[in-house]
Design an enzyme around this catalytic site. Structure first.
Site, PDB file in Angstrom:
ATOM      1  N   LYS A 191       1.458   4.130  -3.052  1.00  0.00           N
ATOM      2  CA  LYS A 191       1.045   5.593  -2.861  1.00  0.00           C
ATOM      3  C   LYS A 191       2.506   6.507  -3.222  1.00  0.00           C
ATOM      4  O   LYS A 191       2.289   7.432  -3.716  1.00  0.00           O
ATOM      5  CB  LYS A 191       0.633   5.973  -1.349  1.00  0.00           C
ATOM      6  CG  LYS A 191      -0.560   5.260  -0.988  1.00  0.00           C
ATOM      7  CD  LYS A 191      -1.646   5.507  -1.933  1.00  0.00           C
ATOM      8  CE  LYS A 191      -2.676   4.419  -2.157  1.00  0.00           C
ATOM      9  NZ  LYS A 191      -3.222   4.494  -3.373  1.00  0.00           N
ATOM     10  N   TYR A 195       0.638  -1.249   0.042  1.00  0.00           N
ATOM     11  CA  TYR A 195       0.184  -0.175   0.133  1.00  0.00           C
ATOM     12  C   TYR A 195       0.816   1.146  -0.079  1.00  0.00           C
ATOM     13  O   TYR A 195       0.723   2.151  -0.667  1.00  0.00           O
ATOM     14  CB  TYR A 195      -1.031  -0.018   1.145  1.00  0.00           C
ATOM     15  CG  TYR A 195      -1.773   1.245   1.108  1.00  0.00           C
ATOM     16  CD1 TYR A 195      -3.125   1.138   0.477  1.00  0.00           C
ATOM     17  CD2 TYR A 195      -1.687   2.311   1.869  1.00  0.00           C
ATOM     18  CE1 TYR A 195      -3.922   2.312   0.455  1.00  0.00           C
ATOM     19  CE2 TYR A 195      -2.379   3.363   1.879  1.00  0.00           C
ATOM     20  CZ  TYR A 195      -3.655   3.425   1.239  1.00  0.00           C
ATOM     21  OH  TYR A 195      -4.383   4.471   1.167  1.00  0.00           O
ATOM     22  N   GLY A 196       1.566   1.435   0.892  1.00  0.00           N
ATOM     23  CA  GLY A 196       2.562   2.664   1.126  1.00  0.00           C
ATOM     24  C   GLY A 196       3.493   2.647  -0.314  1.00  0.00           C
ATOM     25  O   GLY A 196       3.536   3.805  -0.708  1.00  0.00           O
ATOM     26  N   VAL A 197       3.797   1.578  -0.674  1.00  0.00           N
ATOM     27  CA  VAL A 197       4.800   1.803  -2.009  1.00  0.00           C
ATOM     28  C   VAL A 197       3.896   2.284  -3.145  1.00  0.00           C
ATOM     29  O   VAL A 197       4.414   2.930  -3.933  1.00  0.00           O
ATOM     30  CB  VAL A 197       5.587   0.484  -2.284  1.00  0.00           C
ATOM     31  CG1 VAL A 197       6.391   0.656  -3.485  1.00  0.00           C
ATOM     32  CG2 VAL A 197       6.473   0.231  -1.202  1.00  0.00           C
ATOM     33  N   THR A 219     -15.404   4.218   3.595  1.00  0.00           N
ATOM     34  CA  THR A 219     -16.082   3.513   2.565  1.00  0.00           C
ATOM     35  C   THR A 219     -16.141   2.181   2.537  1.00  0.00           C
ATOM     36  O   THR A 219     -15.769   1.450   3.641  1.00  0.00           O
ATOM     37  CB  THR A 219     -14.744   3.980   1.300  1.00  0.00           C
ATOM     38  OG1 THR A 219     -13.720   3.249   1.635  1.00  0.00           O
ATOM     39  CG2 THR A 219     -14.443   5.480   1.339  1.00  0.00           C
TER      40      THR A 219
END
Length: 105
Positions: free
Chosen positions: A27, A23-25, A56
Site C-alpha cells: 500500500k 500488505y502494508g508495504v 469482498t
C-alpha cells in the site's frame, strides 16, 4: 520496494526495520507511485484511494464496509470537474471522500 523485496528474500527484513507484512508495504508503494506519477504527468490527475475493509470475495466477505461505500470516493474523483487548473487534485491519497495523509496520522 526493491530493497524490501531483497531484504525479505534474504530473510533480513525485520532487522532492516521493515514490518513483517507485505500488505502494508504494498500500500505504501501504491501511494508513493501515485505521487511520482502525478509529479511526472502534470496533465493527468492521479490519486490513490483506500476503500476501507470492504466485504469482498477476497476476504470471504469478512469486511466491515459495503463495496458500494468503498467505491464512492473513487467514483467522486473520476467524475470531479475542475473549474480551473488551480482546482486540480492530483498526487493525493483519499479515504471516505476526503484527503488523508499517506501516514494515516
Amino acid at each position: 520496494m526493491n530493497k524490501f523485496v531483497s531484504d525479505v528474500v534474504d530473510g533480513k527484513h525485520t532487522e532492516s526495520g521493515w514490518p513483517n507484512t507485505c500488505y502494508g508495504v504494498s500500500k505504501l508503494g501504491i501511494i508513493a507511485l501515485t505521487r511520482v506519477l502525478a509529479r511526472e504527468n502534470p496533465d493527468v490527475l492521479v490519486n490513490s484511494v483506500d476503500p476501507g475493509f470492504c466485504k469482498t470475495d477476497q476476504n470471504d466477505n469478512q469486511g466491515t464496509t459495503d463495496p458500494a461505500r468503498g467505491a464512492y470516493t473513487p467514483y467522486l474523483l473520476a467524475v470531479m470537474e475542475e473549474e480551473s487548473e488551480d482546482d486540480a487534485v492530483s498526487g493525493l491519497h483519499f479515504f471516505e471522500e476526503r484527503e488523508i495523509p499517506w501516514t494515516y496520522q
